[in-house]
Design a protein around this motif. Structure first.
Motif, PDB file in Angstrom:
ATOM      1  N   ASP A 143       0.857  -1.185   0.000  1.00  0.00           N
ATOM      2  CA  ASP A 143       0.000   0.000   0.000  1.00  0.00           C
ATOM      3  C   ASP A 143       0.898   1.242   0.000  1.00  0.00           C
ATOM      4  O   ASP A 143       1.414   1.648   1.038  1.00  0.00           O
ATOM      5  CB  ASP A 143      -0.909  -0.030   1.235  1.00  0.00           C
ATOM      6  CG  ASP A 143      -2.039   0.994   1.135  1.00  0.00           C
ATOM      7  OD1 ASP A 143      -2.104   1.690   0.098  1.00  0.00           O
ATOM      8  OD2 ASP A 143      -2.840   1.083   2.076  1.00  0.00           O
ATOM      9  N   ASP A 145       2.021   4.873   0.177  1.00  0.00           N
ATOM     10  CA  ASP A 145       1.414   5.978   0.934  1.00  0.00           C
ATOM     11  C   ASP A 145       1.770   7.361   0.407  1.00  0.00           C
ATOM     12  O   ASP A 145       1.267   8.372   0.903  1.00  0.00           O
ATOM     13  CB  ASP A 145       1.815   5.867   2.413  1.00  0.00           C
ATOM     14  CG  ASP A 145       3.327   5.796   2.583  1.00  0.00           C
ATOM     15  OD1 ASP A 145       3.983   5.065   1.806  1.00  0.00           O
ATOM     16  OD2 ASP A 145       3.867   6.476   3.475  1.00  0.00           O
ATOM     17  N   ILE A 146       2.653   7.430  -0.599  1.00  0.00           N
ATOM     18  CA  ILE A 146       3.017   8.742  -1.176  1.00  0.00           C
ATOM     19  C   ILE A 146       3.094   8.586  -2.694  1.00  0.00           C
ATOM     20  O   ILE A 146       3.277   7.477  -3.194  1.00  0.00           O
ATOM     21  CB  ILE A 146       4.387   9.240  -0.657  1.00  0.00           C
ATOM     22  CG1 ILE A 146       5.480   8.155  -0.898  1.00  0.00           C
ATOM     23  CG2 ILE A 146       4.351   9.660   0.788  1.00  0.00           C
ATOM     24  CD1 ILE A 146       6.888   8.677  -0.777  1.00  0.00           C
ATOM     25  N   LYS A 157      -0.163   6.745  -5.430  1.00  0.00           N
ATOM     26  CA  LYS A 157      -0.558   6.183  -4.131  1.00  0.00           C
ATOM     27  C   LYS A 157      -1.524   5.029  -4.322  1.00  0.00           C
ATOM     28  O   LYS A 157      -2.252   4.990  -5.314  1.00  0.00           O
ATOM     29  CB  LYS A 157      -1.275   7.254  -3.304  1.00  0.00           C
ATOM     30  CG  LYS A 157      -0.371   8.208  -2.558  1.00  0.00           C
ATOM     31  CD  LYS A 157      -1.243   8.987  -1.581  1.00  0.00           C
ATOM     32  CE  LYS A 157      -0.714  10.361  -1.311  1.00  0.00           C
ATOM     33  NZ  LYS A 157      -1.551  11.115  -0.407  1.00  0.00           N
ATOM     34  N   TYR A 170      10.549   3.815  -4.438  1.00  0.00           N
ATOM     35  CA  TYR A 170       9.786   4.163  -3.228  1.00  0.00           C
ATOM     36  C   TYR A 170      10.731   4.394  -2.049  1.00  0.00           C
ATOM     37  O   TYR A 170      10.569   5.349  -1.284  1.00  0.00           O
ATOM     38  CB  TYR A 170       8.802   3.036  -2.920  1.00  0.00           C
ATOM     39  CG  TYR A 170       8.070   3.189  -1.606  1.00  0.00           C
ATOM     40  CD1 TYR A 170       6.976   4.043  -1.488  1.00  0.00           C
ATOM     41  CD2 TYR A 170       8.466   2.469  -0.485  1.00  0.00           C
ATOM     42  CE1 TYR A 170       6.301   4.186  -0.271  1.00  0.00           C
ATOM     43  CE2 TYR A 170       7.803   2.596   0.728  1.00  0.00           C
ATOM     44  CZ  TYR A 170       6.726   3.456   0.830  1.00  0.00           C
ATOM     45  OH  TYR A 170       6.074   3.592   2.031  1.00  0.00           O
ATOM     46  N   SER A 181      11.282  10.603   7.399  1.00  0.00           N
ATOM     47  CA  SER A 181      10.141   9.898   6.792  1.00  0.00           C
ATOM     48  C   SER A 181      10.634   8.800   5.867  1.00  0.00           C
ATOM     49  O   SER A 181      10.056   7.715   5.798  1.00  0.00           O
ATOM     50  CB  SER A 181       9.271  10.875   5.991  1.00  0.00           C
ATOM     51  OG  SER A 181       8.802  11.913   6.816  1.00  0.00           O
ATOM     52  N   ARG A 185       9.923   4.721   5.842  1.00  0.00           N
ATOM     53  CA  ARG A 185       9.468   3.964   4.666  1.00  0.00           C
ATOM     54  C   ARG A 185      10.388   2.780   4.386  1.00  0.00           C
ATOM     55  O   ARG A 185       9.934   1.689   4.044  1.00  0.00           O
ATOM     56  CB  ARG A 185       9.401   4.879   3.429  1.00  0.00           C
ATOM     57  CG  ARG A 185       8.219   5.816   3.438  1.00  0.00           C
ATOM     58  CD  ARG A 185       7.968   6.384   2.054  1.00  0.00           C
ATOM     59  NE  ARG A 185       9.032   7.262   1.600  1.00  0.00           N
ATOM     60  CZ  ARG A 185       9.128   8.560   1.935  1.00  0.00           C
ATOM     61  NH1 ARG A 185       8.217   9.099   2.724  1.00  0.00           N
ATOM     62  NH2 ARG A 185      10.111   9.298   1.466  1.00  0.00           N
ATOM     63  N   ARG A 188       9.616   0.056   6.845  1.00  0.00           N
ATOM     64  CA  ARG A 188       8.339  -0.612   6.537  1.00  0.00           C
ATOM     65  C   ARG A 188       8.481  -1.513   5.318  1.00  0.00           C
ATOM     66  O   ARG A 188       7.889  -2.594   5.268  1.00  0.00           O
ATOM     67  CB  ARG A 188       7.231   0.439   6.331  1.00  0.00           C
ATOM     68  CG  ARG A 188       6.729   1.005   7.660  1.00  0.00           C
ATOM     69  CD  ARG A 188       5.505   1.880   7.503  1.00  0.00           C
ATOM     70  NE  ARG A 188       5.840   3.203   7.017  1.00  0.00           N
ATOM     71  CZ  ARG A 188       5.382   3.735   5.888  1.00  0.00           C
ATOM     72  NH1 ARG A 188       4.556   3.042   5.112  1.00  0.00           N
ATOM     73  NH2 ARG A 188       5.718   4.951   5.532  1.00  0.00           N
TER      74      ARG A 188
END
Length: 267
Positions: A143, A145-146, A157, A170, A181, A185, A188
């Protein structure tokens, strides 16, 4: 007549990995510095590279615990062997990169930053490896997110299937966003890749995947030790992996942006 030999029992994937693992390595806690260097085809002529991704993985074999600590690349820290403060990602280049003592400098700088805890091993790879690993496992659903724009490539997104190039884009995306940030990422995405190889039963293939792309990976881990980590990972609950980032605040020193490490919270 001669009796038929009975077939030997087939080992399950975990036991099979154990037969090829370094069992002594699996007794204690081991701290491994994971370095991603900013080398790619687009940057091949640069000559000297910085470690833009620095993650200390702490694996406790006995307790089945894993801790992941990201060290933001702009962390303002004392650099090993230089008697001066600089961005933590410069330690690798200060030691002469992978042709000289870059790994030693990076490991010792991280150890000093964290109050002297031992850094036992290193794994270093370039951008190509990220693409190759993700493609080797068949990509993954994620998923996003940006919105990502990188060298003319665009990822919108939303939940989608990503290939190796898209995962790399990404993880590298920084514009309009902070490096902190981006660190989140990257963590994650590591978790997503781990979940993918676990859910699809591909953890057992990690030694084979490593052997196939070994040309772009620098490490002082042996294949037996990597096999040990793969065996260990088969029994790790992804939800139990603890993620941290070196705490701090943005600093501006003489027009240069740094990550000022919060010494008290760091403990």
């Amino acid at each position: 007549s001669t009796p038929e030999p009975s077939p030997s029992p087939t080992l399950n994937p975990y036991d099979l990995l154990l037969t090829q693992a370094d069992l002594d390595f699996m007794k204690d806690r081991v701290n491994i510095l994971v370095l991603g260097i900013d080398e790619s085809l687009e940057r091949a002529s640069w000559g000297t590279f910085r470690t833009d991704t620095m993650i200390l993985m702490s694996v406790d074999f006995a307790a089945k615990d894993v801790f992941m600590l990201s060290l933001p690349r702009d962390s303002f820290v004392p650099i090993y062997g230089k008697n001066e403060y600089d961005k933590i990602n410069s330690a690798f280049a200060a030691g002469g990169g992978y042709k000289k003592n870059g790994f030693e400098y990076a490991m010792n700088t991280v150890s000093m930053t964290l109050g002297g805890i031992p850094v036992n091993h290193y794994v270093c790879f370039d951008m190509t490896v990220v693409k190759e690993v993700v493609n080797a496992i068949g990509g993954l659903d994620y998923d996003v997110d940006i919105n990502v724009k990188m060298n003319g490539r665009i990822i919108e997104k939303g939940f989608q299937h990503l290939n190796g190039q898209q995962v790399l884009d990404y993880c590298r995306q920084r514009h309009g966003d902070s490096d902190i940030s981006r660190v989140d990422r990257q963590q994650r995405m590591i978790m997503a890749i781990f979940n993918e190889v676990k859910n699809t039963g591909q953890i057992k293939d990690i030694p084979a995947i490593y052997s196939a792309i070994t040309g772009n990976i620098y490490t002082d881990l042996t294949l037996k030790q990597i096999t040990s980590l793969a065996a260990f990972a088969m029994n790790v609950d992804p939800a139990g992996i603890s993620r941290y980032t070196l705490p701090g605040n943005f600093l501006n020193i003489d027009g240069t942006s740094y990550w000022g490490v919060a010494q008290f919270e760091k403990r």
